[in-house]
Design an enzyme around this catalytic site. Structure first.
Site, PDB file in Angstrom:
ATOM      1  N   LYS A 170       0.891  -1.171   0.000  1.00  0.00           N
ATOM      2  CA  LYS A 170       0.000   0.000   0.000  1.00  0.00           C
ATOM      3  C   LYS A 170       0.929   1.221   0.000  1.00  0.00           C
ATOM      4  CE  LYS A 170      -1.592   3.127   2.091  1.00  0.00           C
ATOM      5  NZ  LYS A 170      -1.413   4.588   1.712  1.00  0.00           N
ATOM      6  N   GLY A 203      -4.348   5.751   3.748  1.00  0.00           N
ATOM      7  CA  GLY A 203      -3.793   5.105   4.934  1.00  0.00           C
ATOM      8  C   GLY A 203      -4.836   4.562   5.891  1.00  0.00           C
ATOM      9  N   PRO A 204      -5.751   5.426   6.359  1.00  0.00           N
ATOM     10  CA  PRO A 204      -6.710   4.946   7.364  1.00  0.00           C
ATOM     11  C   PRO A 204      -7.710   3.925   6.811  1.00  0.00           C
ATOM     12  CG  PRO A 204      -6.539   7.351   7.388  1.00  0.00           C
ATOM     13  CD  PRO A 204      -5.817   6.882   6.165  1.00  0.00           C
ATOM     14  N   GLU A 245       9.973   1.466  10.368  1.00  0.00           N
ATOM     15  CA  GLU A 245      10.993   2.484  10.078  1.00  0.00           C
ATOM     16  C   GLU A 245      10.310   3.825  10.271  1.00  0.00           C
ATOM     17  OE1 GLU A 245      14.111   2.086   9.370  1.00  0.00           O
ATOM     18  OE2 GLU A 245      14.182  -0.060   9.006  1.00  0.00           O
ATOM     19  N   CYS A 279      14.051  11.063   6.375  1.00  0.00           N
ATOM     20  CA  CYS A 279      13.907  10.722   7.795  1.00  0.00           C
ATOM     21  C   CYS A 279      15.246  10.743   8.512  1.00  0.00           C
ATOM     22  CB  CYS A 279      13.245   9.370   7.925  1.00  0.00           C
ATOM     23  SG  CYS A 279      13.993   8.158   6.856  1.00  0.00           S
ATOM     24  N   GLU A 369      10.319  16.219  14.691  1.00  0.00           N
ATOM     25  CA  GLU A 369      10.695  16.072  13.292  1.00  0.00           C
ATOM     26  C   GLU A 369       9.882  17.052  12.452  1.00  0.00           C
ATOM     27  OE1 GLU A 369       9.537  12.401  11.216  1.00  0.00           O
ATOM     28  OE2 GLU A 369      11.617  12.362  10.575  1.00  0.00           O
TER      29      GLU A 369
HETATM   30  P1  NAP Z   1       2.503   8.582   7.498  1.00  0.00           P
HETATM   31  O1  NAP Z   1       1.367   9.504   7.504  1.00  0.00           O
HETATM   32  O2  NAP Z   1       2.809   7.791   8.693  1.00  0.00           O
HETATM   33  O3  NAP Z   1       2.269   7.657   6.239  1.00  0.00           O
HETATM   34  C1  NAP Z   1       3.065   6.547   5.903  1.00  0.00           C
HETATM   35  C2  NAP Z   1       2.190   5.504   5.255  1.00  0.00           C
HETATM   36  O4  NAP Z   1       1.223   5.021   6.190  1.00  0.00           O
HETATM   37  C3  NAP Z   1       1.369   6.039   4.073  1.00  0.00           C
HETATM   38  O5  NAP Z   1       1.244   5.029   3.108  1.00  0.00           O
HETATM   39  C4  NAP Z   1       0.052   6.333   4.733  1.00  0.00           C
HETATM   40  O6  NAP Z   1      -1.024   6.428   3.851  1.00  0.00           O
HETATM   41  C5  NAP Z   1      -0.079   5.176   5.681  1.00  0.00           C
HETATM   42  N1  NAP Z   1      -1.019   5.379   6.775  1.00  0.00           N
HETATM   43  C6  NAP Z   1      -1.481   6.546   7.290  1.00  0.00           C
HETATM   44  N2  NAP Z   1      -2.350   6.298   8.289  1.00  0.00           N
HETATM   45  C7  NAP Z   1      -2.454   4.962   8.410  1.00  0.00           C
HETATM   46  C8  NAP Z   1      -3.204   4.094   9.271  1.00  0.00           C
HETATM   47  N3  NAP Z   1      -4.025   4.553  10.208  1.00  0.00           N
HETATM   48  N4  NAP Z   1      -3.049   2.761   9.105  1.00  0.00           N
HETATM   49  C9  NAP Z   1      -2.213   2.266   8.169  1.00  0.00           C
HETATM   50  N5  NAP Z   1      -1.500   3.033   7.335  1.00  0.00           N
HETATM   51  C10 NAP Z   1      -1.601   4.368   7.451  1.00  0.00           C
HETATM   52  O7  NAP Z   1       3.836   9.308   7.143  1.00  0.00           O
HETATM   53  P2  NAP Z   1       4.046  10.401   6.038  1.00  0.00           P
HETATM   54  O8  NAP Z   1       3.604  11.700   6.567  1.00  0.00           O
HETATM   55  O9  NAP Z   1       3.429   9.947   4.783  1.00  0.00           O
HETATM   56  O10 NAP Z   1       5.645  10.331   5.884  1.00  0.00           O
HETATM   57  C11 NAP Z   1       6.507  11.106   6.654  1.00  0.00           C
HETATM   58  C12 NAP Z   1       6.984  10.387   7.906  1.00  0.00           C
HETATM   59  O11 NAP Z   1       7.607   9.145   7.593  1.00  0.00           O
HETATM   60  C13 NAP Z   1       8.049  11.131   8.652  1.00  0.00           C
HETATM   61  O12 NAP Z   1       7.778  11.087  10.041  1.00  0.00           O
HETATM   62  C14 NAP Z   1       9.327  10.383   8.359  1.00  0.00           C
HETATM   63  O13 NAP Z   1      10.364  10.487   9.256  1.00  0.00           O
HETATM   64  C15 NAP Z   1       8.860   9.010   8.245  1.00  0.00           C
HETATM   65  N6  NAP Z   1       9.779   8.238   7.427  1.00  0.00           N
HETATM   66  C16 NAP Z   1      10.630   7.331   8.011  1.00  0.00           C
HETATM   67  C17 NAP Z   1      11.530   6.611   7.254  1.00  0.00           C
HETATM   68  C18 NAP Z   1      12.465   5.616   7.835  1.00  0.00           C
HETATM   69  O14 NAP Z   1      13.023   4.812   7.102  1.00  0.00           O
HETATM   70  N7  NAP Z   1      12.700   5.590   9.116  1.00  0.00           N
HETATM   71  C19 NAP Z   1      11.546   6.795   5.887  1.00  0.00           C
HETATM   72  C20 NAP Z   1      10.680   7.720   5.321  1.00  0.00           C
HETATM   73  C21 NAP Z   1       9.794   8.421   6.100  1.00  0.00           C
HETATM   74  P3  NAP Z   1      -1.399   7.853   3.213  1.00  0.00           P
HETATM   75  O15 NAP Z   1      -0.348   8.129   2.226  1.00  0.00           O
HETATM   76  O16 NAP Z   1      -2.728   7.664   2.590  1.00  0.00           O
HETATM   77  O17 NAP Z   1      -1.412   8.847   4.335  1.00  0.00           O
END
Ligand code: NAP
Ligand code: MG
Length: 462
Positions: A170, A203-204, A245, A279, A369
């Site tokens: 996804k 996501g949700p 991650e 990140c 962050e």
């Molecule tokens: P996010 O909102 O957590 O989204 C990540 C993924 O999760 C997306 O595919 C999102 O879908 C999905 N998602 C959202 N809510 C969900 C739920 N309730 N249940 C299941 N899946 C759900 O993060 P983001 O804002 O897109 O990305 C930025 C964040 O990712 C930052 O905090 C960054 O540090 C972190 N990050 C970490 C790494 C690492 O390797 N450590 C790498 C990259 C990014 P949608 O797209 O539809 O919201």
């Protein structure tokens, strides 16, 4: 690339059960560039069933044959490199050069490394009177973010396939086109139907359905710590394996013996690259009090040089969030030396490359962050102080240490609570384990450590 109006399930593009769509927007000019289906729980279930049905045959496929498919996949990514770069630029807004050199090139290296590992990894070990078989963990549910749209998918799909797992991905709603392009590449590479499946969606809705699906054996998630915590709780409740991650707030520690100009310039570039949406970015620069003013001036000049060369952030919500942090920094008394909260252009989700000085460790901009082009410069008085500041957040994903002598930098790095540290500007290594200490995550990606996440052991005693 031309968007598909279906989901890639069981080797074919199939319509979603419902009619919901996701509009894909170019963040550089705010124009809609395509639309893709938004999958619901029913579609996720169809995809998981396809992955389950394909599992026995793929798990039993000799590793050499799995390696051959991954080599073919790597070759397709090479052949379609330019199209990948264009697609990432269109939906993420990354400057063309960055899309070519990082977004398109890195996944090729990662796919290649797993083609090699599939062929060479010992999937069988001898321990005394036992033979230990390393078997695939099963059906993987992968949920990925938009910041490195292809890399984040390949960092999960390639080791999963190498291990003999099947997978449902996804991708982030903001970058589904790159994900569709990858599904095309998997298909072209001759990976059997059902082994890789793609459900675009929210996501949700789709993400949550995948994380909660009882027939998923491992949930591998990359994204925010807030969502990661929920996914970890759901997986824990179902006693399934989870890899997370998450976010970071990494420290770039410049020791007094370092080449200050080099350390500051590389540090600024590290934060501004990909518009700060990395990140592992070193968003806290730690400088000794005696060198502080000089470092701030170097950082200001380096950020000013970025000016127009920086891309937008991914969407309007992210832009507003980043601007909100900049305003918070001002309100808490940090000194703005470059950039600021104002919109640098009329169209597009741009944020100016921003540098804050006189940042203290407890300020919001030094703790949370931001995920935008915002650097904070902090002052330390001695090494113990620097270490306390470096380790003083809930995160522990990455970091950097600069010193005149490599051994001095290594000694400091060994005391940092973080998963990776670049010594005097050491290059990113796509085969080294990547992952976080503390709230930056659970598990590791890339290389042999990443492969191990997708395997479980079976011991036979003789
Ligand atoms: P996010 O909102 O957590 O989204 C990540 C993924 O999760 C997306 O595919 C999102 O879908 C999905 N998602 C959202 N809510 C969900 C739920 N309730 N249940 C299941 N899946 C759900 O993060 P983001 O804002 O897109 O990305 C930025 C964040 O990712 C930052 O905090 C960054 O540090 C972190 N990050 C970490 C790494 C690492 O390797 N450590 C790498 C990259 C990014 P949608 O797209 O539809 O919201
Ligand atoms: Mg999101």
């Amino acid at each position: 690339m031309k968007p598909h109006d279906g989901l890639y399930i069981d080797g074919a593009w199939r319509p979603a059960a419902g009619g919901d769509l996701i509009q894909v927007v170019n963040p550089a000019d705010e124009q809609v560039i395509g639309q893709v289906p938004a999958a619901g729980a029913e579609d996720v279930d169809t995809a998981v069933r396809a992955a389950r049905a394909a599992l026995p045959a793929w798990a039993a496929t000799p590793p050499a044959e799995r390696a051959a498919r991954l080599t073919a996949l790597r070759d397709v990514l090479v052949a379609r490199q330019e199209e990948i770069a264009e697609t990432v630029t269109a939906e993420l807004g990354a400057p063309t050069k960055l899309s070519q050199v990082v977004h398109a090139a890195l996944p090729i290296a990662v796919a290649g490394s797993y083609a090699e590992l599939a062929a060479t990894h010992p999937f069988e070990e001898k321990v005394g009177n036992s033979t230990v078989h390393l078997e695939p963990i099963g059906v993987v549910g992968a949920i990925t973010p938009w910041n490195y749209p292809l890399h984040q998918i390949v960092a999960k799909a390639a080791p999963a396939l190498a291990a003999g797992c099947t997978i449902v991905v996804k991708p982030a709603e903001d970058t589904p086109l790159t994900a569709q392009l990858f599904a095309e590449a998997v298909h072209e590479a001759g990976v059997p139907a059902g082994v890789f499946n793609l459900v675009t969606g929210l996501g949700p809705v789709a993400g949550q359905a995948l994380a909660e699906h009882p027939d998923v054996d491992l949930v591998s998630f990359t994204g925010s710590t807030a969502v990661g915590r929920r996914i970890g709780a759901v997986a824990g409740g179902a006693l399934k394996k989870v890899a997370l991650e998450l976010g970071g707030k990494s420290a770039n520690v410049i020791l007094p013996s370092a080449d200050l100009a080099k350390a500051v310039n590389v540090g600024v570039a590290n934060v501004m690259s990909n518009s700060g949406q990395t990140c592992s970015a070193w968003t806290r620069m730690l400088v000794h009090a005696d060198q502080y003013d000089e470092a701030v001036e170097l950082a200001r000049a380096a950020a000013a040089k970025y000016g127009d060369r920086i891309g937008p952030v991914v969407n309007a919500g992210q832009r507003d969030r980043v601007r909100g942090y900049i305003e918070k920094g001002l309100a808490e008394g940090a000194r703005l030396v470059a950039g600021g909260p104002d919109a640098p252009r009329e169209r597009g989700y741009y944020v100016s490359p921003t540098v804050f000085a006189d940042v203290t460790p407890e300020m919001t901009i030094a703790q949370e962050e931001i995920f935008g082009p915002v650097l904070t410069v902090l002052k330390y008085v001695d090494e113990e102080d620097a270490l306390r500041i470096a380790n003083g957040t809930v995160y522990g994903l990455a970091g950097a240490v600069w010193a005149g002598d490599e051994a001095e930098a290594v000694a400091f790095a060994r005391r940092m609570d973080t998963g990776q540290v670049d010594i005097n500007g050491g290059r990113f290594n796509p085969r080294a384990p990547f992952g976080g200490y503390k709230q930056s995550g659970v598990g590791r990606e890339l290389g042999v450590h990443g492969l191990t996440e997708y395997l479980q052991t079976k011991s036979l005693q003789f």
